[in-house]
Design a protein around this motif. Structure first.
Motif, mmCIF file in Angstrom:
data_model
loop_
_atom_site.group_PDB
_atom_site.id
_atom_site.type_symbol
_atom_site.label_atom_id
_atom_site.label_comp_id
_atom_site.label_asym_id
_atom_site.label_seq_id
_atom_site.Cartn_x
_atom_site.Cartn_y
_atom_site.Cartn_z
ATOM 1 N N GLU A 201 0.830 -1.204 0.000
ATOM 2 C CA GLU A 201 0.000 0.000 0.000
ATOM 3 C C GLU A 201 0.867 1.258 0.000
ATOM 4 O O GLU A 201 0.574 2.225 -0.704
ATOM 5 N N GLN A 202 1.942 1.239 0.784
ATOM 6 C CA GLN A 202 2.826 2.395 0.836
ATOM 7 C C GLN A 202 3.565 2.590 -0.491
ATOM 8 O O GLN A 202 3.723 3.718 -0.968
ATOM 9 N N VAL A 203 4.002 1.488 -1.100
ATOM 10 C CA VAL A 203 4.691 1.577 -2.388
ATOM 11 C C VAL A 203 3.755 2.167 -3.443
ATOM 12 O O VAL A 203 4.159 3.019 -4.239
ATOM 13 N N VAL A 204 2.500 1.716 -3.451
ATOM 14 C CA VAL A 204 1.518 2.241 -4.408
ATOM 15 C C VAL A 204 1.354 3.745 -4.218
ATOM 16 O O VAL A 204 1.368 4.518 -5.191
ATOM 17 N N ARG A 205 1.196 4.188 -2.979
ATOM 18 C CA ARG A 205 1.024 5.619 -2.713
ATOM 19 C C ARG A 205 2.251 6.417 -3.138
ATOM 20 O O ARG A 205 2.138 7.479 -3.764
ATOM 21 N N ASP A 206 3.433 5.904 -2.782
ATOM 22 C CA ASP A 206 4.661 6.632 -3.087
ATOM 23 C C ASP A 206 4.919 6.675 -4.587
ATOM 24 O O ASP A 206 5.328 7.711 -5.134
#
Length: 298
Positions: A201-206
């Motif tokens: 989820e964090q990778v997608v946002r970043d």
């Protein structure tokens, strides 16, 4: 016939179909044009659960997660520009997935986003043309290739493969990408191999935040999280598939990096004759990029 929608007429959804890829500046421009015209009731981002070309070491159970990540990155990029959308993950076969999406959503138009000259099946049919036959004449079909044909002959454009996961939205990396693009035209393909240290989820946002920032600077970029946790295999697959001019590998400065411990940069140098740069985020600007390949400072 007037292009203006008559008062009281029913608006229909816009279907954005992303095959293997996520985002794309031309795709964003097309979606913004349709939504700003006021003729779209809803934007739907759909992707088939097909095997990504980049990072091919992927378990069958990860196919859904990979497709979902492509949808979420695209939706997040749209959201950064004020475009609301909903996502759908569909059948692994792209032609079947498109047919299902059209029947379920009854869109007025399909924006079909795929790598240039994508082919499938034993007969190696052109996927875009097969999907066009499925959609038309009932639904307008617009093919927006991620890599336009003229890029292959543009000597003034550099296609850079960016490899970053934990640092994909690091200010130093984003600044470096914008700086390079200010010197001469660049197109970035950003891949994010899986890491146990950062959530999907964090990778997608970043990743979406970085792509959106590049679009605001009028820089072309696409990207996708890679389900494989082997960055070397992901890079090797990308080199084989894309026309790569340069490779840029990003890590944090001053910490133990598994990529560096495994000599990722040296191994990539062995399989490519292209310049390989290492960007360390967190260093002072004067020293924050060191070129590993021969040829000196980038």
């Amino acid at each position: 016939m007037s292009d203006i929608v008559a008062e009281g007429s029913q608006k229909r959804p816009l279907l954005v179909f992303v095959n293997e890829v996520a985002g794309g500046r031309k795709l964003l421009e097309a979606v913004r044009e349709r939504t700003e015209a006021g003729t779209v009731s809803q934007v739907i981002v759909a992707a088939p659960q097909n095997q990504p070309t980049i990072g091919t070491r992927i378990d069958r159970e990860d196919l859904y997660a990979s497709a979902r990540a492509r949808v979420e990155v695209t939706m997040s990029v749209f959201a950064a520009f004020g475009i609301d959308s909903v996502g759908q993950v569909l059948d692994p076969a792209p032609q079947l997935a498109l047919g299902d999406a059209i029947r379920a959503n009854q869109p007025s138009e399909v924006l079909f986003s795929a790598l240039y000259d994508t082919r499938f099946g034993i007969a190696r049919k052109d996927l875009a043309e097969v999907c066009r036959e499925i959609a038309e004449p009932e639904v307008r079909f617009t093919h927006i290739p991620v890599r336009v044909e003229e890029d292959a002959i543009r000597l003034d454009l550099s296609h850079v493969l960016v490899v970053a996961t934990k640092t994909v939205n690091a200010p130093d990396l984003v600044s470096r990408l914008k700086e390079l693009a200010s010197r001469r035209p660049h197109r970035y393909t950003i891949i994010c191999p899986r890491s146990e240290e950062v959530s999907e989820e964090q990778v997608v946002r970043d990743l979406a935040a970085t792509i959106a920032e590049l679009y605001r600077a009028d820089v072309d970029a696409t990207g996708l999280p890679i389900s494989s946790d082997d960055p070397f295999e992901a890079v090797r697959n990308a080199i084989e598939y894309y026309r790569i001019d340069e490779i840029l590998i990003s890590t944090f400065a001053g910490e133990q990096s598994r990529w560096l411990q495994s000599d990722l940069i040296g191994r990539v140098r062995e399989i490519s004759d292209k310049p390989v740069s290492h960007v360390e985020s967190g260093r002072a600007p004067a020293a924050f990029a060191s070129v590993v390949a021969e040829g000196g400072e980038h």
